[in-house]
Scaffold this active site. Structure first.
Site, short mmCIF file in Angstrom:
data_model
loop_
_atom_site.label_atom_id
_atom_site.label_comp_id
_atom_site.label_asym_id
_atom_site.label_seq_id
_atom_site.Cartn_x
_atom_site.Cartn_y
_atom_site.Cartn_z
N ILE A 132 0.82 -1.20 0.00
CA ILE A 132 0.00 0.00 0.00
C ILE A 132 0.86 1.26 0.00
O ILE A 132 1.99 1.25 0.51
CB ILE A 132 -0.96 -0.01 1.21
CG1 ILE A 132 -1.95 1.17 1.17
CG2 ILE A 132 -0.21 -0.05 2.54
CD1 ILE A 132 -3.10 1.05 2.16
N CYS A 133 0.33 2.33 -0.59
CA CYS A 133 0.93 3.66 -0.57
C CYS A 133 2.24 3.68 -1.35
O CYS A 133 2.25 3.50 -2.56
CB CYS A 133 1.10 4.12 0.87
SG CYS A 133 1.43 5.88 1.07
N ALA A 134 3.36 3.87 -0.69
CA ALA A 134 4.66 3.88 -1.37
C ALA A 134 5.19 2.47 -1.61
O ALA A 134 6.07 2.28 -2.46
CB ALA A 134 5.67 4.68 -0.56
N SER A 181 -2.85 -0.76 -2.95
CA SER A 181 -3.79 0.30 -2.57
C SER A 181 -3.03 1.62 -2.45
O SER A 181 -1.80 1.66 -2.57
CB SER A 181 -4.51 -0.07 -1.29
OG SER A 181 -5.56 0.83 -1.01
#
Length: 217
Positions: A132-134, A181
């Site tokens: 998720i994210c980075a 995500s």
């Protein structure tokens, strides 16, 4: 179960910091999740993921990237891992490997050969990998899921769009064994998607309902 503690630790961590100690569910029949926790990880993405999975009766092991000492996250929340990554990989197979984001945490994940080994082993077995994210850029660094559909925090898109089929308009993307995500605000749906894949849509919906969250498989 996650419990919040107040305790002093060395290296500048004081009573003012929140400390989350992770205790694993002991149900041997549960599905198994490994969450790799690096210094500088995004604490919402870690905490929500661990909490939601455990609500779904999934056995969660929180592995510190370097050891099992307290890990300071991106907003100074301090998390106490269950064990080290080195020890966690000796405990058997995991149904999913989860990578929280956070810029500093993700950099550590990208630079870790041990993380690369875990991810490649998981991919070779067809096991779930969730980032998720980075953290999807850590997948790219370690050669995981090239060409698949993914998403990430928008700031990571330039590093990913040439290697993957990048999706801008979905909060959670699954392509085969890879779940990705976008950031802290999408973590509930991210964790519920993992829950759905491991223990079923009905369980995921029940977990969401108990949290007053709407989840659509």
């Amino acid at each position: 179960m996650l419990s919040v503690l107040r305790k002093s630790f060395p290296n500048g961590v004081t009573h003012a910091h929140r400390v989350i100690r992770c205790k694993s569910n002991q149900d041997k029949c549960a599905k198994n999740a490994l969450i790799i926790l690096a210094p500088g990880a995004e604490e919402m993405e870690f905490t929500i993921s661990a909490d939601v999975l455990r609500r779904g009766k999934i056995l969660v092991t929180v592995a510190g990237l370097h050891d099992c000492e307290p890990v300071k996250c991106s907003r100074s929340v301090v998390i106490v891992p269950d064990t080290s990554l080195e020890e966690a990989v000796t405990r058997g197979d995991y149904d999913v490997v989860v990578l929280p984001g956070g810029l500093a945490g993700n950099k550590a994940l990208m630079n870790s050969s041990a993380v690369g080994d875990v991810l490649r082993c998981q991919e070779s077995k067809g096991g779930l990998i969730a980032a998720i994210c980075a953290a999807p850029t850590a997948l790219a660094k370690h050669g995981i899921g090239k060409g698949k559909s993914i998403t990430s925090h928008p700031d990571m898109k330039p590093q990913l769009k040439e290697l993957y089929c990048y999706i801008d308009d979905k909060t959670v993307v699954q392509d085969g064994n890879i779940i990705t995500s976008r950031g802290p605000g999408t973590t509930f749906d991210f964790a519920l998607k993992i829950t759905e894949q491991l223990v079923g849509a009905e369980v995921a919906k029940e977990v969401a309902k108990a949290m007053l969250w709407t989840y659509k498989p």
